[in-house]
Design a protein around this motif. Structure first.
Motif, mmCIF file in Angstrom:
data_model
loop_
_atom_site.group_PDB
_atom_site.id
_atom_site.type_symbol
_atom_site.label_atom_id
_atom_site.label_comp_id
_atom_site.label_asym_id
_atom_site.label_seq_id
_atom_site.Cartn_x
_atom_site.Cartn_y
_atom_site.Cartn_z
ATOM 1 N N PRO A 247 43.518 34.504 50.753
ATOM 2 C CA PRO A 247 43.801 33.067 50.163
ATOM 3 C C PRO A 247 44.147 33.151 48.739
ATOM 4 O O PRO A 247 43.410 33.550 47.958
ATOM 5 C CB PRO A 247 42.740 32.342 50.676
ATOM 6 C CG PRO A 247 41.408 33.325 50.613
ATOM 7 C CD PRO A 247 41.851 34.811 51.076
ATOM 8 N N VAL A 248 45.180 32.417 48.612
ATOM 9 C CA VAL A 248 45.709 32.095 46.993
ATOM 10 C C VAL A 248 46.108 30.619 46.883
ATOM 11 O O VAL A 248 46.609 30.045 47.967
ATOM 12 C CB VAL A 248 46.651 32.836 46.605
ATOM 13 C CG1 VAL A 248 46.127 34.373 46.423
ATOM 14 C CG2 VAL A 248 48.039 32.869 47.316
ATOM 15 N N ILE A 249 45.739 29.959 45.979
ATOM 16 C CA ILE A 249 45.967 28.591 45.890
ATOM 17 C C ILE A 249 47.348 28.385 44.924
ATOM 18 O O ILE A 249 47.424 28.861 43.795
ATOM 19 C CB ILE A 249 44.899 27.780 45.077
ATOM 20 C CG1 ILE A 249 43.629 27.882 45.925
ATOM 21 C CG2 ILE A 249 45.431 26.330 45.003
ATOM 22 C CD1 ILE A 249 43.870 27.336 47.357
ATOM 23 N N VAL A 250 48.525 27.913 45.400
ATOM 24 C CA VAL A 250 49.700 27.779 44.836
ATOM 25 C C VAL A 250 50.170 26.218 44.879
ATOM 26 O O VAL A 250 50.394 25.915 46.024
ATOM 27 C CB VAL A 250 50.755 28.593 45.216
ATOM 28 C CG1 VAL A 250 52.028 28.457 44.544
ATOM 29 C CG2 VAL A 250 50.399 29.980 45.450
ATOM 30 N N ASP A 287 57.947 31.292 48.266
ATOM 31 C CA ASP A 287 57.892 32.592 47.998
ATOM 32 C C ASP A 287 58.128 32.652 46.396
ATOM 33 O O ASP A 287 57.375 33.487 45.775
ATOM 34 C CB ASP A 287 58.670 33.508 48.863
ATOM 35 C CG ASP A 287 58.252 33.820 50.049
ATOM 36 O OD1 ASP A 287 56.957 33.313 50.289
ATOM 37 O OD2 ASP A 287 58.720 34.444 50.884
ATOM 38 N N ARG A 288 59.019 31.991 46.079
ATOM 39 C CA ARG A 288 59.474 31.953 44.517
ATOM 40 C C ARG A 288 58.205 31.580 43.581
ATOM 41 O O ARG A 288 57.849 31.988 42.558
ATOM 42 C CB ARG A 288 60.599 31.302 44.158
ATOM 43 C CG ARG A 288 61.911 32.135 44.625
ATOM 44 C CD ARG A 288 63.154 31.266 43.991
ATOM 45 N NE ARG A 288 63.385 29.868 43.895
ATOM 46 C CZ ARG A 288 64.028 29.352 45.018
ATOM 47 N NH1 ARG A 288 64.411 30.167 46.140
ATOM 48 N NH2 ARG A 288 64.071 28.203 45.241
ATOM 49 N N ARG A 289 57.802 30.270 44.216
ATOM 50 C CA ARG A 289 56.415 29.781 43.642
ATOM 51 C C ARG A 289 55.056 30.855 43.706
ATOM 52 O O ARG A 289 54.677 30.716 42.473
ATOM 53 C CB ARG A 289 55.914 28.231 44.294
ATOM 54 C CG ARG A 289 57.110 27.502 43.905
ATOM 55 C CD ARG A 289 57.293 26.966 42.540
ATOM 56 N NE ARG A 289 56.010 26.560 42.055
ATOM 57 C CZ ARG A 289 55.689 26.828 40.646
ATOM 58 N NH1 ARG A 289 56.610 27.150 39.854
ATOM 59 N NH2 ARG A 289 54.553 26.115 40.157
ATOM 60 N N ARG A 290 55.272 31.549 44.666
ATOM 61 C CA ARG A 290 53.944 32.297 44.890
ATOM 62 C C ARG A 290 54.228 33.566 43.595
ATOM 63 O O ARG A 290 53.234 34.063 43.156
ATOM 64 C CB ARG A 290 53.754 33.137 46.100
ATOM 65 C CG ARG A 290 52.839 33.730 46.381
ATOM 66 C CD ARG A 290 52.419 33.719 47.933
ATOM 67 N NE ARG A 290 53.479 33.950 48.885
ATOM 68 C CZ ARG A 290 53.637 34.242 50.142
ATOM 69 N NH1 ARG A 290 52.189 34.104 50.724
ATOM 70 N NH2 ARG A 290 54.332 34.722 50.788
#
Length: 348
Positions: A247-250, A287-290
């Protein structure tokens, strides 16, 4: 729709069975073989399987084909293997494939090959001579029969049992391994159900291999692309096993990365993109934001699609290893791939 209005009780049976009736059921209601033969000769009925008849004319629909197979095998029969998978939507329907049926262990029921139309009377709407009437029946036997069926119409094995049956029916253990991963991931079958059924009814072959497949699924593999990356890239080339679905927070949202290697001392993210292109602008934006979030966090990242992982796993492994080594990881086990000896690995 009424099929045999002169015998209401038998008519209800025929309606329930989609226009299918067996010789035993007819004899029970005092039909004679002469009466059955007369209707067949006139083209009013069709013999679908041995001792199984359709009281309608014309090509058989899928519900009729399935009903005929179950009637042929008796009241305890359930659809299984490929046929059950087709009914669950796990596999595409193949109209030429035989119907797979499972009965209790110990029954002497035998399968039957496909049946074809024979000569027909004039002006009767029947399949043309030589056309396939029914694709045939393959009979399986199971000691766990009382526990594998679910109350659907028609009755069939559960999704978890169907996946296990298909895996054990494969010609090799490796094929069984791949089949189980593919069906469970594509069909979104709860892994807890697969584990429970494998514990309750031990696979009759490939048991250890299928348990390994379940272990891989439990590690976070959720697609065939992730499966091929784990087996063809990581395992075969002696790379460390990634943490999956990290998990990652974006932008305040929790997203999940396919593979991360932080536990091996390398801040590397590998993203596996199973889509050939992004059909939704929202997905592309996410996906770009990630990617930007990973860059801001000082993480290295690699992105691969199905073509690269399947067609060139050696090239993917070389790139992943290069980044891991740059980040401080050191190989502790040799590569098991032929490419280590200068021979490229190819797996269609």
């Amino acid at each position: 729709m009424s099929f045999l209005p002169e015998i209401p009780e038998l008519d209800r049976v025929v309606a329930f069975q989609h226009g299918i009736i067996t010789r035993a059921q007819l004899m029970h209601h005092e039909f004679t073989w002469h009466g059955i033969r007369h209707r067949l000769d006139q083209g009013r009925w069709q013999q679908v399987l041995h001792g199984v008849y359709s009281v309608t004319t014309g090509p058989l629909s899928r519900p009729v084909i399935l009903a005929a197979a179950l009637a042929f095998c008796g009241d305890v029969a359930v659809l299984s293997h490929r046929t059950a998978a087709e009914e669950w939507g796990l596999l595409p329907i193949d109209p030429l494939a035989p119907v797979h049926v499972t009965v209790p262990f110990g029954l002497s029921t035998r399968g039957q090959p496909a049946t074809f139309a024979t000569a027909q009377p004039r002006d009767v709407r029947l399949p043309h001579f030589g056309e396939m009437l029914h694709p045939g029946v393959i009979v399986h036997r199971s000691r766990a029969h009382p526990h594998i069926a679910v109350p659907t119409m028609p009755p069939r094995t559960s999704t978890a049992d169907t996946a296990i049956d298909l895996a054990t029916a494969e010609p090799t253990a490796q094929d069984g391994y791949s089949a189980l991963v593919r069906i469970v991931t594509n069909g979104r079958i709860p892994l807890s159900e697969v584990r429970r059924r494998m514990h309750e009814r031990k696979p009759y072959r490939y048991r250890r291999t299928l348990e390994d497949a379940v272990g891989l699924l439990a590690s976070g593999v959720q697609s065939m692309l992730e499966f091929r990356y784990a087996t063809d890239v990581e395992r075969r080339h002696g790379l460390p096993t990634a943490d999956r679905q990290t998990p990652v927070i974006v932008d305040g949202r929790t997203l999940y990365e396919d593979c991360t290697y932080d536990t091996h001392g390398a801040a590397l993210t590998v993203r596996l993109d199973g889509r050939r292109f992004h059909a939704m602008a929202e997905v592309a934006f996410r996906d770009r934001r990630r990617d930007n979030a990973a860059e801001l966090a000082g993480r290295s990242r690699l992105v691969y699609g199905y073509d690269e992982v399947v067609r060139d796993p050696c090239g993917v492994a070389a790139e992943v290893e290069a980044v891991l080594a740059r980040l401080g990881w050191r190989r502790r086990s040799p590569s098991q791939c032929s490419c280590a000896a200068g021979v490229p690995f190819w797996r269609p």
